[in-house]
Write a protein that holds these residues in place. Structure first.
Motif, short mmCIF file in Angstrom:
data_model
loop_
_atom_site.label_atom_id
_atom_site.label_comp_id
_atom_site.label_asym_id
_atom_site.label_seq_id
_atom_site.Cartn_x
_atom_site.Cartn_y
_atom_site.Cartn_z
N THR A 61 33.58 53.27 23.29
CA THR A 61 32.54 52.68 24.14
C THR A 61 32.65 51.15 24.10
O THR A 61 33.56 50.59 23.48
N THR A 62 31.70 50.49 24.74
CA THR A 62 31.74 49.03 24.78
C THR A 62 31.56 48.41 23.38
O THR A 62 31.92 47.25 23.18
N THR A 63 31.02 49.18 22.42
CA THR A 63 30.87 48.64 21.07
C THR A 63 32.23 48.31 20.45
O THR A 63 32.31 47.47 19.55
N HIS A 64 33.30 48.96 20.94
CA HIS A 64 34.63 48.66 20.43
C HIS A 64 35.04 47.22 20.73
O HIS A 64 35.93 46.68 20.07
N LEU A 65 34.40 46.61 21.72
CA LEU A 65 34.73 45.23 22.05
C LEU A 65 34.35 44.26 20.95
O LEU A 65 34.82 43.12 20.92
N ARG A 66 33.50 44.70 20.01
CA ARG A 66 33.14 43.83 18.89
C ARG A 66 34.33 43.61 17.95
O ARG A 66 34.26 42.79 17.04
N LEU A 67 35.42 44.34 18.17
CA LEU A 67 36.63 44.13 17.38
C LEU A 67 37.22 42.74 17.62
O LEU A 67 37.99 42.24 16.80
#
Length: 335
Positions: A120-126
């Motif tokens: 999901t978009t939370t992976h963009l916190r990588l």
């Protein structure tokens, strides 16, 4: 001993704040200083090569910046959420690399894109972890899109509705006083509820007949109707449910005290109260910041309200304000 218990359990959090308020435990910034015990528990279940990467990233990057952002103001739960989410994403990514039999130093953009597409978009916190790793030559230069919104806000209150709500906050005695003050600060200065709840008596300054409120570093002169209700809130008895420490005044300095001793009100609860009253926080903030950006240069908005200069510039651009003249004036004054 308390740090070894699950920190998210409400009764553990409550017991800690009672013991701090009673002087049994020392005061600490719970939102930040509560992260290292959580981090220890998280890393205890990870293989050594992941621990060797995550511990310095968490300690010297995530936590260091969190402490810097909270300097001079009380930390909010969003600070802890921000820190934990970035650490967890980094751990999950490294575990995924193990499953794919890959290493951080040899991955390519194709591998990163595959991981991003599978989540999901939370992976963009990588993005934060990969920037840190590249800066220390632990990973190649890799691209992860920024998680923040790239689009201009489109949800606003019209001026008539905004001023109507402000008049209600100033004059309607049937509205609880703390909601009147909070609503006014959102509608007039675009303040976030998570910052409003951290305000204390020390943020209020009286100079003659004038009342000032400090949001960041510089006191802001309040209009008389707002100054009156702010003073009334400061002098009023504590609202809401009383703590188990009935005779303890550890929360007396807080303008928006919470249920737990010495803790401020939950900002999510305040947001719900304002929304229920018709003061929808997001459009109210957007309208206030748009109005301020139209009247003041971006550096002034940033300094007075405690918003990031990039945010202030963005709002200035949105209202098409050119503040180059302000910089020229500062230069001519020798400032």
């Amino acid at each position: 001993m308390l740090d070894e218990l699950p920190s998210r359990q409400q009764h553990v959090q409550y017991l800690r704040t009672v013991m701090v308020a009673a002087g049994v435990l020392p005061v600490r910034d719970e939102q930040i200083d509560g992260i290292p015990p959580w981090l220890d528990a998280l890393l205890a279940a990870q293989p050594p090569h992941i621990t060797r990467l995550i511990r310095p990233y968490a300690s010297w990057s995530v936590l260091r910046r969190a402490r810097g952002r909270s300097k001079g103001r009380a930390s909010t739960p969003s600070v802890q959420k921000y820190a934990r989410s970035r650490i967890l994403i980094a751990v999950r990514f490294l575990r995924w690399l193990d499953e794919q039999q890959l290493s951080l130093g040899t991955i390519t953009q194709r591998h990163v894109d595959a991981w991003l597409d599978a989540g999901t978009t939370t992976h963009l916190r990588l993005r934060d972890f990969l920037l840190w790793a590249h800066g220390r030559r632990l990973a190649p230069k890799l691209h992860v899109p920024w998680l923040g919104s790239q689009e201009d806000p489109d949800d606003f209150l019209d001026d008539h509705e905004r001023w109507r709500l402000l008049r209600e906050c100033f004059t309607e005695e049937d509205i609880p006083l703390h909601r009147r003050v909070a609503g006014s600060l959102v509608l007039l200065y675009g303040q976030r509820p998570q910052h409003i709840v951290t305000l204390t008596h020390s943020h209020i300054t009286r100079r003659g007949t004038d009342t000032y409120l400090t949001f960041d570093r510089h006191p802001v002169l309040l209009p008389p109707p707002l100054a009156e209700i702010v003073q009334r809130l400061a002098e009023a008895e504590r609202f809401g449910r009383r703590s188990i420490l009935r005779d303890h005044d550890s929360g007396s300095e807080l303008l928006f005290p919470g249920f737990r001793p010495g803790a401020f009100m939950d900002h999510g609860r305040l947001t719900k109260q304002l929304n229920a009253r018709g003061i929808r926080v997001r459009p109210a903030r957007n309208s206030a910041l748009c109005s301020l950006a139209g009247d003041l240069p971006a550096p002034v908005v940033a300094e007075l309200l405690g918003v990031h200069i990039t945010t202030a510039v963005r709002w200035g651009r949105l209202v098409k304000r050119d503040w180059a003249a302000y910089l020229v004036a500062r230069s001519e004054d020798g400032q």
